[in-house]
Scaffold this motif. Structure first.
Motif, PDB file in Angstrom:
ATOM      1  N   TRP A 524       0.781  -1.129  -0.010  1.00 30.96           N
ATOM      2  CA  TRP A 524       0.061   0.193  -0.002  1.00 30.96           C
ATOM      3  C   TRP A 524       0.859   1.458  -0.094  1.00 30.96           C
ATOM      4  O   TRP A 524       2.009   1.398   0.678  1.00 30.96           O
ATOM      5  N   VAL A 525       0.499   2.243  -0.684  1.00 28.61           N
ATOM      6  CA  VAL A 525       0.938   3.587  -0.874  1.00 28.61           C
ATOM      7  C   VAL A 525       0.300   4.561   0.228  1.00 28.61           C
ATOM      8  O   VAL A 525      -0.951   4.036   0.714  1.00 28.61           O
ATOM      9  N   THR A 526       0.953   5.643   0.374  1.00 30.65           N
ATOM     10  CA  THR A 526      -0.012   6.575   1.334  1.00 30.65           C
ATOM     11  C   THR A 526      -1.473   6.793   0.732  1.00 30.65           C
ATOM     12  O   THR A 526      -2.370   6.877   1.687  1.00 30.65           O
ATOM     13  N   GLN A 527      -1.848   6.909  -0.591  1.00 29.61           N
ATOM     14  CA  GLN A 527      -2.968   6.964  -0.866  1.00 29.61           C
ATOM     15  C   GLN A 527      -4.035   5.942  -0.202  1.00 29.61           C
ATOM     16  O   GLN A 527      -5.300   6.186   0.237  1.00 29.61           O
ATOM     17  N   GLU A 528      -3.457   4.728  -0.400  1.00 32.08           N
ATOM     18  CA  GLU A 528      -4.061   3.782   0.095  1.00 32.08           C
ATOM     19  C   GLU A 528      -4.612   3.821   1.595  1.00 32.08           C
ATOM     20  O   GLU A 528      -5.674   3.507   2.321  1.00 32.08           O
ATOM     21  N   TRP A 529      -3.500   4.105   2.403  1.00 33.46           N
ATOM     22  CA  TRP A 529      -3.547   4.370   3.853  1.00 33.46           C
ATOM     23  C   TRP A 529      -4.694   5.319   4.238  1.00 33.46           C
ATOM     24  O   TRP A 529      -5.324   5.173   5.204  1.00 33.46           O
ATOM     25  N   VAL A 530      -4.460   6.115   3.533  1.00 36.98           N
ATOM     26  CA  VAL A 530      -5.311   7.555   3.726  1.00 36.98           C
ATOM     27  C   VAL A 530      -6.818   7.038   3.607  1.00 36.98           C
ATOM     28  O   VAL A 530      -7.760   7.223   4.286  1.00 36.98           O
ATOM     29  N   HIS A 531      -7.128   6.215   2.559  1.00 34.60           N
ATOM     30  CA  HIS A 531      -8.404   5.840   2.283  1.00 34.60           C
ATOM     31  C   HIS A 531      -8.821   4.733   3.271  1.00 34.60           C
ATOM     32  O   HIS A 531     -10.131   4.934   3.492  1.00 34.60           O
ATOM     33  N   PHE A 532      -8.091   3.964   3.683  1.00 30.32           N
ATOM     34  CA  PHE A 532      -8.320   3.174   4.982  1.00 30.32           C
ATOM     35  C   PHE A 532      -8.824   3.706   6.101  1.00 30.32           C
ATOM     36  O   PHE A 532      -9.837   3.557   6.659  1.00 30.32           O
ATOM     37  N   ILE A 533      -8.108   4.760   6.415  1.00 33.16           N
ATOM     38  CA  ILE A 533      -8.564   5.511   7.593  1.00 33.16           C
ATOM     39  C   ILE A 533      -9.762   6.515   7.399  1.00 33.16           C
ATOM     40  O   ILE A 533     -10.569   6.415   8.391  1.00 33.16           O
ATOM     41  N   GLU A 534      -9.993   7.085   6.289  1.00 30.37           N
ATOM     42  CA  GLU A 534     -10.726   7.929   6.001  1.00 30.37           C
ATOM     43  C   GLU A 534     -12.175   7.134   6.025  1.00 30.37           C
ATOM     44  O   GLU A 534     -13.425   7.735   6.362  1.00 30.37           O
ATOM     45  N   GLY A 535     -12.180   5.755   5.796  1.00 29.56           N
ATOM     46  CA  GLY A 535     -13.403   5.194   5.590  1.00 29.56           C
ATOM     47  C   GLY A 535     -14.127   4.712   6.819  1.00 29.56           C
ATOM     48  O   GLY A 535     -15.122   4.024   6.829  1.00 29.56           O
ATOM     49  N   MET A 536     -13.202   4.866   7.905  1.00 30.80           N
ATOM     50  CA  MET A 536     -13.550   4.359   9.351  1.00 30.80           C
ATOM     51  C   MET A 536     -14.788   5.061   9.868  1.00 30.80           C
ATOM     52  O   MET A 536     -14.910   6.145   9.640  1.00 30.80           O
ATOM     53  N   PRO A 537     -15.547   4.415  10.856  1.00 26.14           N
ATOM     54  CA  PRO A 537     -16.641   5.161  11.412  1.00 26.14           C
ATOM     55  C   PRO A 537     -16.025   6.378  12.114  1.00 26.14           C
ATOM     56  O   PRO A 537     -14.720   6.453  12.644  1.00 26.14           O
ATOM     57  N   GLN A 538     -16.855   7.315  12.616  1.00 23.48           N
ATOM     58  CA  GLN A 538     -16.463   8.541  13.254  1.00 23.48           C
ATOM     59  C   GLN A 538     -15.595   8.148  14.559  1.00 23.48           C
ATOM     60  O   GLN A 538     -14.552   8.992  14.912  1.00 23.48           O
ATOM     61  N   THR A 539     -16.136   7.088  15.277  1.00 20.95           N
ATOM     62  CA  THR A 539     -15.285   6.733  16.538  1.00 20.95           C
ATOM     63  C   THR A 539     -14.962   5.190  16.209  1.00 20.95           C
ATOM     64  O   THR A 539     -15.874   4.604  16.109  1.00 20.95           O
ATOM     65  N   LEU A 540     -13.903   4.874  17.048  1.00 21.71           N
ATOM     66  CA  LEU A 540     -13.772   3.386  17.285  1.00 21.71           C
ATOM     67  C   LEU A 540     -13.324   3.017  18.621  1.00 21.71           C
ATOM     68  O   LEU A 540     -13.272   4.186  19.527  1.00 21.71           O
ATOM     69  N   THR A 541     -13.544   1.880  19.087  1.00 23.57           N
ATOM     70  CA  THR A 541     -13.293   1.698  20.471  1.00 23.57           C
ATOM     71  C   THR A 541     -11.538   1.776  20.871  1.00 23.57           C
ATOM     72  O   THR A 541     -10.752   1.559  19.723  1.00 23.57           O
ATOM     73  N   VAL A 542     -11.198   2.139  21.796  1.00 21.65           N
ATOM     74  CA  VAL A 542      -9.725   2.097  22.254  1.00 21.65           C
ATOM     75  C   VAL A 542      -9.245   0.844  22.041  1.00 21.65           C
ATOM     76  O   VAL A 542      -7.866   0.899  21.561  1.00 21.65           O
ATOM     77  N   ASP A 543      -9.589  -0.235  22.057  1.00 22.02           N
ATOM     78  CA  ASP A 543      -8.986  -1.565  21.946  1.00 22.02           C
ATOM     79  C   ASP A 543      -8.789  -1.543  20.402  1.00 22.02           C
ATOM     80  O   ASP A 543      -7.715  -2.133  19.794  1.00 22.02           O
ATOM     81  N   GLN A 544      -9.905  -1.214  19.438  1.00 21.28           N
ATOM     82  CA  GLN A 544      -9.660  -1.110  18.042  1.00 21.28           C
ATOM     83  C   GLN A 544      -8.453  -0.398  17.733  1.00 21.28           C
ATOM     84  O   GLN A 544      -7.688  -0.754  16.785  1.00 21.28           O
ATOM     85  N   LEU A 545      -8.280   0.765  18.169  1.00 16.73           N
ATOM     86  CA  LEU A 545      -7.297   1.763  17.824  1.00 16.73           C
ATOM     87  C   LEU A 545      -5.959   1.188  18.287  1.00 16.73           C
ATOM     88  O   LEU A 545      -4.911   1.380  17.435  1.00 16.73           O
ATOM     89  N   ALA A 546      -5.978   0.543  19.555  1.00 18.86           N
ATOM     90  CA  ALA A 546      -4.758   0.060  19.996  1.00 18.86           C
ATOM     91  C   ALA A 546      -4.178  -1.173  18.950  1.00 18.86           C
ATOM     92  O   ALA A 546      -3.088  -1.312  18.763  1.00 18.86           O
ATOM     93  N   ALA A 547      -5.188  -1.993  18.222  1.00 21.90           N
ATOM     94  CA  ALA A 547      -5.036  -3.096  17.189  1.00 21.90           C
ATOM     95  C   ALA A 547      -4.391  -2.507  16.289  1.00 21.90           C
ATOM     96  O   ALA A 547      -3.224  -2.676  15.704  1.00 21.90           O
ATOM     97  N   LEU A 548      -5.082  -1.420  15.571  1.00 20.56           N
ATOM     98  CA  LEU A 548      -4.394  -0.839  14.422  1.00 20.56           C
ATOM     99  C   LEU A 548      -3.023  -0.172  14.811  1.00 20.56           C
ATOM    100  O   LEU A 548      -2.147  -0.283  13.874  1.00 20.56           O
ATOM    101  N   ASP A 549      -2.910   0.608  16.030  1.00 21.29           N
ATOM    102  CA  ASP A 549      -1.358   1.090  16.094  1.00 21.29           C
ATOM    103  C   ASP A 549      -0.576  -0.071  16.146  1.00 21.29           C
ATOM    104  O   ASP A 549       0.733   0.204  15.903  1.00 21.29           O
ATOM    105  N   ALA A 550      -0.826  -1.157  16.964  1.00 17.40           N
ATOM    106  CA  ALA A 550       0.089  -2.276  17.074  1.00 17.40           C
ATOM    107  C   ALA A 550       0.474  -2.842  15.720  1.00 17.40           C
ATOM    108  O   ALA A 550       1.694  -3.280  15.536  1.00 17.40           O
ATOM    109  N   ALA A 551      -0.277  -2.635  14.799  1.00 20.35           N
ATOM    110  CA  ALA A 551      -0.047  -3.339  13.413  1.00 20.35           C
ATOM    111  C   ALA A 551       0.730  -2.530  12.672  1.00 20.35           C
ATOM    112  O   ALA A 551       1.451  -2.673  11.816  1.00 20.35           O
ATOM    113  N   TYR A 552       0.056  -1.062  12.604  1.00 20.67           N
ATOM    114  CA  TYR A 552       0.509  -0.229  11.479  1.00 20.67           C
ATOM    115  C   TYR A 552       1.452   0.913  11.840  1.00 20.67           C
ATOM    116  O   TYR A 552       1.879   1.761  11.158  1.00 20.67           O
ATOM    117  N   GLY A 553       1.354   1.048  13.325  1.00 21.00           N
ATOM    118  CA  GLY A 553       2.347   2.370  14.062  1.00 21.00           C
ATOM    119  C   GLY A 553       1.785   3.806  13.433  1.00 21.00           C
ATOM    120  O   GLY A 553       2.597   4.719  13.293  1.00 21.00           O
TER     121      GLY A 553
END
Length: 646
Positions: A524-553
């Motif tokens: 994935w290039v920047t544009q794909e990561w941008v689209h991945f995040i932009e399509g998320m719901p307005q809010t996520l759970t703290v656990d969901q965010l922690a999981a994304l952070d652990a995987a992708y920093g």
């Protein structure tokens, strides 16, 4: 904010005594380049300037300036070579903002200089102060001696600690839209184009650059001379000074940057010459001799500024993978759309930015493929749809009506950039590139070195494209694009198969927590990561965010495009583990596009507002005045008492 022009009577008499002041170093205006046609006739009124370009026009400016880092000011003079269009007119009106005017003199027919009477009106919040100079003899040349304010809106002064090298101070300008008047008294309207020369003195260890003929071999001796032979509008007047070195990319292009940043900048922007060639193939020769780039400190409030011969570039686009070099394509494209053919008022900003965004996308397609160009388009159109949910419909028109745009810095960026480009993509689709490309090339040739309003373009479009190819596009369709809010229902659509895969991966994760495999995200290039995040719901759970952070920093990312999407989600979702990185990001970056979404989310809660205020207090010394104003506005609005429900 007041838009009315302030009036004050002047005594129309000359002082009797001749000034002993000698003429400036550049006594004669440099020869103007040949243009393809006479200046375009226009009745457009620039409501953001006090100047009277129908009466008298500046043809050349000779600047003599001293850069004073200790006082944070420029001091010197500006000498105007004038063309008096009205033989009965006896005054020169200039735009100023927070300038101290020390002396005004005019050149007599015998070559001597004499004092002229002048007045400076009280300041308007948006327009600044009108400087009115009595010139009953209609002097061919007039000189104003002045100095700037340490708080000039168009200049930023950085302490050494705010630069990458940490050794020397740094100063740079940002004249667009109407900030040139804060560092040079002038006719600050794009309707007036002028050549200029400059003699600038500075500390001997400082390199000075301007939007002119910068010499890569110039010694650092504290004195620099410049010449810009092509006529430019005032918003393209630019200056910078600091610890700067040069490294070439090609014979006509290279990078100026602090020593620690120059090599990585050259590597990131190594395709610049290819971009120039691609533009020339489509739209004719590059007419500005050189195309160099100045990489500024991260406090620069914009992504880039198309100053001719020397684009100012934010370091936030240097990611190591060229994923954000569309910005370079954009600033280069301005060499045709904007710098060469210029909007005549800020109400017509789409003539600059919409055309440039269209050309940018064509260059990205040429160099990096249609997939990349399509992804860029989808992201921009998604941002347009989001902005249109909030912005005043009056600002969704390409041609903004008089009186709507109170401050030219407050135009709808998505409208002038993305809707403008979308309109041209509509024309391209209807007529085909084999017809539309030559039309656009001829348009740039026909109006080269001119400033025009939307109406002039519409007339040219009808005569040279629509009427010559009947049955393709109607003028009713054109008018709907230009004079109506929103995007027409017949606008062409773009899809991206790569984004479809991103959407599928996001949906799977939201459904059962299965993260996309590295075999997919690894490419994935920047544009794909941008689209991945932009399509998320307005809010996520703290656990969901922690999981994304652990995987992708995402938290702590050096990619500003990702950070500006990730941190607002983190704030809305109460993911306080990101706060330290958010503070660091907001204190390091001054680019408005990247930081304002996070500030806007922080101020929505008491805890977030407190963090925003504390962060801003520390970041403020490194922010440009334009960025400072934006952040102050968001914080002030959040602190206003909520309106009571009747």
């Amino acid at each position: 904010m007041r838009l009315s022009r302030l009036t004050l009577c002047l005594a129309a008499v000359l002082a009797a005594a001749c000034s002993p002041e000698a003429p400036p170093p550049a006594a004669d205006a440099p020869p103007a380049v040949a243009t393809s046609a006479a200046p375009a006739a226009t009745t457009a009124v620039d409501e953001h300037s006090y100047a009277e370009p129908d009466k008298v026009r500046t043809k050349d400016i000779a600047l003599v300036l001293d850069v004073d880092f200790a006082e944070k000011q420029l001091e010197g003079s500006a000498t105007y070579t004038l063309e008096w269009l009205d033989p009965t007119h006896g005054r020169l009106v200039l735009d100023t903002r927070d300038l101290t005017i020390e002396k005004v003199v005019g050149e007599r027919a015998d070559g001597k200089w004499t004092d002229l009477i002048y007045t400076v009106d009280p300041a308007d919040d948006v327009l600044g102060s009108r400087l009115v100079i009595a010139a009953p003899d209609r002097n061919k040349r007039i000189r104003v001696t002045y100095k700037t304010s340490p708080n000039a809106s168009g200049l930023q002064w950085l302490e050494p600690s705010m630069t990458e090298g940490k050794k020397q101070p740094f100063m740079f300008s940002q004249s667009q839209q109407i900030h040139a008047r804060s560092w040079v008294p002038l006719q600050d309207t794009p309707q007036v184009r002028f050549t200029y020369t400059a003699n600038v003195t500075s500390p001997k260890d400082t390199m000075v650059l301007m939007s002119a003929d910068n010499d890569p071999k110039a010694p650092r001796d504290g004195e620099y001379t410049f010449k810009m032979p092509q006529p430019i509008p005032s918003y393209l007047l630019a200056i910078a000074a600091g610890d700067l070195v040069f490294k070439p990319i090609s014979e006509r292009s290279g990078v100026w940057a602090e020593p620690a940043a120059v090599d990585k900048s050259v590597k990131e922007f190594e395709d610049t010459e290819k971009m120039i060639v691609a533009n020339e193939k489509l739209y004719g020769p590059y007419r500005w001799d050189r195309y160099d780039m100045l990489v500024l400190p991260p406090s620069f409030p914009y992504g880039g500024m198309e100053n001719p011969r020397l684009s100012f570039i934010t370091p936030t686009v240097i990611t190591g993978d060229k994923s954000l070099v569309a910005l370079i394509a954009h600033e280069l494209a301005h060499s045709w759309s904007g710098n060469l053919v210029t909007f005549s008022t800020a109400k017509d900003a789409w003539l600059n930015e919409g055309f440039t965004s269209y050309v940018e996308n064509r260059i990205i397609e040429e160099l990096y493929g249609k997939e990349r160009a399509d992804m860029e388009n989808v992201i921009e159109r998604n941002e347009l749809a989001k902005e249109f949910k909030e912005v005043d419909p009056k600002l969704q028109q390409l041609a903004v009506k008089p009186g709507v745009l109170k401050d030219p810095d407050e135009s709808s960026s998505a409208t002038v950039y993305t809707k403008g480009a979308w309109f041209l993509q509509f024309l391209e689709q209807r007529f085909g590139r084999e017809v539309f490309d030559p039309f656009l090339k001829n348009y740039f040739d026909h109006f080269a070195f001119q400033s025009i309003p939307t109406a002039t373009f519409v007339d040219y479009l009808q005569k040279n494209l629509i009427d010559k190819h009947p049955g393709k596009v109607t003028m009713a369709e054109v008018e709907k694009w230009i004079y109506q809010p929103g995007v027409p229902e017949f606008a062409p659509k773009i899809t991206s198969p790569r984004f479809d895969a991103v959407d599928a991966a996001r949906a799977a994760w939201l459904k059962d927590g299965t993260l996309p495999p590295k075999s997919l995200t690894g490419n994935w290039v920047t544009q794909e990561w941008v689209h991945f995040i932009e399509g998320m719901p307005q809010t996520l759970t703290v656990d969901q965010l922690a999981a994304l952070d652990a995987a992708y920093g995402f938290t702590g990312t050096r990619n500003g495009e990702i950070a500006q999407r990730w941190y607002p989600v983190a704030v809305r979702s109460g993911y306080t583990k990101a706060n330290e990185a958010i503070v660091q990001f907001l204190q390091t970056i001054g680019r408005r596009k990247l930081i304002m979404p996070t500030y806007s989310e922080l101020v929505k809660t008491p805890q977030g507002l407190a963090l925003a205020e504390a962060t801003f207090a520390k970041a403020r010394p490194g922010y440009h005045p334009i960025t400072t104003g934006s952040v102050e506005s968001v914080i002030a609005k959040a602190k206003q008492p909520a309106a009571k429900t009747p």
